[in-house]
Write a protein that holds these residues in place. Structure first.
Motif, short mmCIF file in Angstrom:
data_model
loop_
_atom_site.label_atom_id
_atom_site.label_comp_id
_atom_site.label_asym_id
_atom_site.label_seq_id
_atom_site.Cartn_x
_atom_site.Cartn_y
_atom_site.Cartn_z
N GLY A 10 -3.02 -17.42 -3.06
CA GLY A 10 -3.46 -17.36 -1.67
C GLY A 10 -3.50 -15.93 -1.15
O GLY A 10 -3.24 -14.96 -1.86
N ASP A 11 -3.84 -15.81 0.12
CA ASP A 11 -3.83 -14.50 0.75
C ASP A 11 -2.40 -13.95 0.75
O ASP A 11 -1.43 -14.69 0.87
CB ASP A 11 -4.33 -14.60 2.20
CG ASP A 11 -5.79 -14.96 2.27
OD1 ASP A 11 -6.51 -14.69 1.29
OD2 ASP A 11 -6.22 -15.51 3.31
N GLU A 12 -2.29 -12.64 0.62
CA GLU A 12 -0.97 -12.03 0.64
C GLU A 12 -0.36 -12.21 2.02
O GLU A 12 -0.98 -11.90 3.05
CB GLU A 12 -1.08 -10.54 0.29
CG GLU A 12 0.25 -9.86 0.14
CD GLU A 12 0.10 -8.43 -0.35
OE1 GLU A 12 1.13 -7.77 -0.53
OE2 GLU A 12 -1.04 -7.99 -0.55
N CYS A 13 0.87 -12.71 2.06
CA CYS A 13 1.53 -12.94 3.35
C CYS A 13 1.91 -11.63 4.03
O CYS A 13 1.81 -11.50 5.25
CB CYS A 13 2.78 -13.80 3.16
SG CYS A 13 2.44 -15.52 2.76
N ASN A 14 2.35 -10.66 3.24
CA ASN A 14 2.82 -9.40 3.81
C ASN A 14 1.73 -8.35 3.70
O ASN A 14 1.50 -7.76 2.64
CB ASN A 14 4.08 -8.92 3.08
CG ASN A 14 4.74 -7.76 3.81
OD1 ASN A 14 4.21 -7.21 4.76
ND2 ASN A 14 5.92 -7.37 3.33
N THR A 15 1.03 -8.12 4.80
CA THR A 15 -0.01 -7.10 4.83
C THR A 15 0.43 -5.88 5.62
O THR A 15 -0.39 -5.03 5.98
CB THR A 15 -1.30 -7.67 5.45
OG1 THR A 15 -1.01 -8.15 6.78
CG2 THR A 15 -1.85 -8.82 4.61
N SER A 16 1.74 -5.79 5.90
CA SER A 16 2.25 -4.64 6.65
C SER A 16 2.14 -3.38 5.81
O SER A 16 2.06 -3.43 4.59
CB SER A 16 3.71 -4.87 7.04
OG SER A 16 4.53 -4.94 5.88
N SER A 17 2.14 -2.24 6.47
CA SER A 17 2.01 -0.96 5.77
C SER A 17 3.36 -0.26 5.71
O SER A 17 3.46 0.95 5.94
CB SER A 17 0.98 -0.07 6.48
OG SER A 17 1.34 0.10 7.85
N ASN A 18 4.42 -1.01 5.40
CA ASN A 18 5.74 -0.40 5.28
C ASN A 18 5.72 0.67 4.20
O ASN A 18 5.06 0.52 3.17
CB ASN A 18 6.79 -1.45 4.94
CG ASN A 18 7.04 -2.38 6.10
OD1 ASN A 18 6.61 -2.12 7.21
ND2 ASN A 18 7.73 -3.46 5.84
N PRO A 19 6.45 1.76 4.40
CA PRO A 19 6.38 2.87 3.45
C PRO A 19 7.02 2.52 2.12
O PRO A 19 7.95 1.74 2.04
CB PRO A 19 7.19 3.97 4.16
CG PRO A 19 8.12 3.23 5.07
CD PRO A 19 7.34 2.03 5.54
N SER A 20 6.48 3.15 1.07
CA SER A 20 7.13 3.05 -0.24
C SER A 20 8.14 4.18 -0.35
O SER A 20 8.25 5.03 0.53
CB SER A 20 6.09 3.16 -1.35
OG SER A 20 5.53 4.45 -1.35
N PHE A 21 8.88 4.23 -1.44
CA PHE A 21 9.91 5.25 -1.61
C PHE A 21 9.36 6.66 -1.47
O PHE A 21 9.98 7.52 -0.87
CB PHE A 21 10.56 5.12 -2.99
CG PHE A 21 11.49 3.96 -3.10
CD1 PHE A 21 11.83 3.20 -2.01
CD2 PHE A 21 12.03 3.64 -4.33
CE1 PHE A 21 12.68 2.14 -2.14
CE2 PHE A 21 12.88 2.58 -4.47
CZ PHE A 21 13.21 1.83 -3.38
N ARG A 22 8.19 6.87 -2.06
CA ARG A 22 7.69 8.25 -2.08
C ARG A 22 7.32 8.73 -0.68
O ARG A 22 7.12 9.91 -0.46
CB ARG A 22 6.50 8.36 -3.04
CG ARG A 22 5.27 7.61 -2.58
CD ARG A 22 4.24 7.60 -3.70
NE ARG A 22 4.74 6.84 -4.85
CZ ARG A 22 4.25 6.98 -6.08
NH1 ARG A 22 3.31 7.83 -6.33
NH2 ARG A 22 4.73 6.24 -7.06
N ASP A 23 7.25 7.81 0.29
CA ASP A 23 6.92 8.19 1.66
C ASP A 23 8.15 8.34 2.54
O ASP A 23 8.04 8.73 3.69
CB ASP A 23 5.99 7.15 2.29
CG ASP A 23 4.70 7.02 1.52
OD1 ASP A 23 4.19 8.05 1.06
OD2 ASP A 23 4.22 5.88 1.35
N ILE A 24 9.34 7.99 1.99
CA ILE A 24 10.56 8.04 2.79
C ILE A 24 11.32 9.30 2.45
O ILE A 24 11.49 9.66 1.29
CB ILE A 24 11.43 6.81 2.51
CG1 ILE A 24 10.66 5.53 2.89
CG2 ILE A 24 12.73 6.86 3.30
CD1 ILE A 24 11.38 4.27 2.50
#
Length: 688
Positions: A34-48
């Motif tokens: 199905g469609d991905e439930c989580n479409t948020s743009s939370n940062p990955s490690f390399r962005d933190i």
């Protein structure tokens, strides 16, 4: 129009993750398709931004405290089981040594244990529970009979001995049903409605008493035991916490918003120090049709669909567009708590612990006396959570203490995890080990509630607790590769997180690039993370490292076993449930190995300390198409328990893939033809 129950066919191109097409549809309503439930743009490690503390400095700040507690029950003088799956106190023994078995080909329909061990089922689907329960007749099943028999597709398992060691209780979840192998095909409307009602009775939970002649001997279940109980899709549950009574939880059947009928999708769970059982409501969305899609519904995977149970045809509450039932889906997705010693006590649903696809919850008592529960959201790119109680655990063995403790999970604060990697710049999705020799880093528990109230700007407390996924999105939590079971070790306080897999990790357009805690793109074999709290069990800072990158080391160079030589380990894929033995070793059950490495799922032991740390050793293998659930390790007692779920899942009534556990065929003169999910015990034969 002629009604037909949907018949499900295995399709090789259907499966993107770990399971067969049949399991995907029945268990999680094809979540991976199905469609991905989580479409948020939370940062990955390399962005933190990296935390300016070394791993050594973090670990030096403090250690997580834990109380390994045994408490009694007034009614039975029974020692309550320890949290996190630890074995109860029994006479000391030599532990559980064994010769690892070889992997078993996925076409083999056999339950395999090491040389010198035996196995037998304790209880199977349809076994009668009460004195007046009818005997199981697979050719003449009814909902009324199933309500008084052991349910289908057993998952989470607890074995809780009484003080004597020769009696106790077994508690088990029943996650979902498979009409394909429970019944022959039919298009008769009356038959299909009867079956839909039976599906309600076959799911939920079971409590059943156990007995054995002596400590160390195998168990038998007691038909008619005083504590025997079935909880089904029609059992009443009390909502607790600050969302109870909210307008988000009110329906035409329950205008108070405080009493829910039923529990759905019960997957893993946990034992509490005060002797109750926790159960996680996981893939509840697949039981509803929800034609009107909102952002909240979409985030939880609700959609317009024909469910595998077809309840929406017969029960208005399973169509979320029916007037008065718009909030019915909001009443599922919680941690359930039941008292196995009291069959008349109303079970609870704890809103303070959040609403998501709970795999389960496992409890430890921190060094400040507060209860901490760890939880995973079993969805691609969703999150890791923990709950810290407001009040402290009372270790006294009296009615007042027990009453107090059984409300500990009703009030407290909910957190979601944000991870940072120490070698973020080196992570490219290949799974290659960073130059420092470890996948590791630090992390933060971000508060979603503080002192019981919302800590998320723009969301009320009720919204945070009912739409927890949306709150965690706003908090910037780290997307994980399907956190399933999450359990703290009572020996060390460290927490172990089974990340089963995530075939969408790093896929174009999926907004979840590889990071150090999830370092492989298209992660089909999964991994296990080891987390260490560094500011107390209830604190907000932690360190972490990857213990295992799973797979077959003979064919996958990215596998990692905590530095242990790869050529000396058992292949392992798709870690699901975890447990501990009395020596502090980790035991891992798997769900998905047949579709990835071509062998049946199994149970594996992994030492966590010393020179053998990371040495994966396979203890048992379950039959064809089955998943290994549970597990429970009473090594000092010489016993290992698992729940064998969905044996023969890809077969059909007319052509079964498995005849587990009785291995008799009606056409060959036996009594049963279909496979029967069952709870199995294994013991050292020489001990008898």
């Amino acid at each position: 129009m002629t009604l037909e129950h949907p018949r499900l066919l295995p399709m090789a191109d259907h499966v993107r993750g770990k399971r067969s097409a049949v399991t995907c549809q029945l268990k999680c309503a094809n979540a991976c398709l199905g469609d991905e439930c989580n479409t948020s743009s939370n940062p990955s490690f390399r962005d933190i931004a990296s935390v300016a503390l070394s791993r050594r400095a973090l670990l030096g700040l403090g250690t997580a405290g834990a109380l390994a507690l045994i408490v009694g029950d007034a009614a039975t003088d029974a020692p309550a089981a320890q949290a996190a799956g630890a074995a109860p106190a029994v006479p000391a023994g030599a532990g559980l040594s064994f010769g690892p078995i070889a992997p078993v080909d996925k076409a083999v329909d056999a339950f395999v244990v090491p040389e010198g061990f035996s196995w037998s089922p304790i209880i199977r689907w349809g076994d009668p529970l009460f004195a007046d329960s009818p005997a199981f007749d697979i050719h003449s099943q009814t909902a009324a009979a199933q309500e008084r028999q052991f349910g289908y597709n057993n998952d989470y398992l607890a074995i809780v001995p009484d003080a004597s060691g020769t009696s106790g209780v077994l508690v088990c979840n029943h996650e979902y049903v498979n009409p394909n192998i429970m019944f022959p095909a039919s298009s008769d409307p009356a038959v299909l409605e009867d079956r839909a009602n039976l599906y309600k009775a076959a799911q939920g939970m079971t409590v059943v008493e156990l007995t054995r002649p002596a400590v160390g001997q195998p168990w038998s279940y007691v038909q008619g035991g005083a504590r025997n109980r079935r909880l089904t899709v029609e059992t009443e549950f009390e909502l607790t916490g600050r969302a109870a009574g909210s307008t988000l939880l009110k329906t035409i059947d329950d205008p108070s918003g405080r009493i829910v009928r039923g529990t759905l999708g019960n997957c893993a769970g946990g034992l509490t120090p005060w002797g109750t059982i926790l159960s996680g409501e996981e893939n509840f969305n697949g039981y509803f049709t929800a034609p009107t899609v909102s952002a909240e519904r979409k985030r939880y995977g609700l959609a317009a669909l024909t469910t595998s149970t077809t309840w929406e045809r017969y029960d208005p509450r399973f169509n979320a567009d029916n007037p008065g039932y718009e909030n019915e889906p909001n009443r599922f997705g919680y941690i359930v708590e039941i008292d196995p010693q009291n069959p008349t006590a109303m079970p609870l649903k704890h809103t303070a612990m959040g609403r998501f696809k709970h795999e389960g919850a496992n409890v430890i008592v921190g060094d400040d006396g507060k209860v901490v529960a760890y939880m995973g959201d079993d969805e691609r790119n969703d999150y890791l959570y923990k709950f810290v109680s407001k009040h402290k655990y009372n270790p006294k063995n009296n009615p007042g203490a027990r009453k107090q403790n059984r409300r500990l999970l009703s009030d407290g604060d909910l957190y979601v995890a944000k991870f940072t990697g120490n070698s973020a710049a080196e992570i490219d999705g290949s799974g290659r080990l960073p130059s420092d020799g470890l996948f590791d880093g630090t992390g933060e528990w971000v508060a979603l509630t503080h002192k019981g109230e919302s800590a998320v700007p723009g969301m009320t407390t009720e919204q945070v607790l009912v739409y927890t996924r949306l709150a965690a999105d706003l908090a910037g939590a780290t997307k994980m590769d399907r956190c399933e079971d999450v359990e703290p070790s009572l020996a060390t306080g460290k927490v172990y997180i089974a990340c089963t897999n995530n075939s969408d990790r790093g896929k174009a357009g999926k907004n979840a690039p590889a990071d150090e805690a999830n370092p492989r793109n298209g992660n089909r074999d999964g991994h296990v993370i080891e987390l260490t709290e560094v500011s107390g069990q209830g604190g907000t800072r932690f360190a972490w490292n990857i213990l295992l990158l799973c797979g077959n080391p003979a064919t996958d160079s990215t596998t990692y076993f905590a530095g242990y030589p790869k050529e000396q380990v058992s292949p392992i894929s798709c870690p699901d449930n975890v447990a501990f033995d009395s020596e502090g070793n980790l035991w891992i059950s798997t769900d998905g190995a047949p579709s990835k490495i071509g062998t049946n799922d199994g149970l594996f032991k992994v030492p966590l300390e010393g020179p053998e740390r990371g040495r994966v050793q396979q203890f048992l293998s379950v039959p064809r198409d089955a998943e290994t659930c549970g597990p429970v390790i009473h090594d000092q007692d010489g016993l290992v328990f698992v729940a064998v779920q969905h044996p023969g899942e890809e077969g059909a009534w007319e052509a079964p893939h498995s005849l587990f556990p009785d291995y008799v065929d009606a056409d060959g003169g036996g009594k049963f033809r279909a496979p029967r999910p069952a709870v199995v015990q294994s013991w050292r034969s020489s001990a008898l």
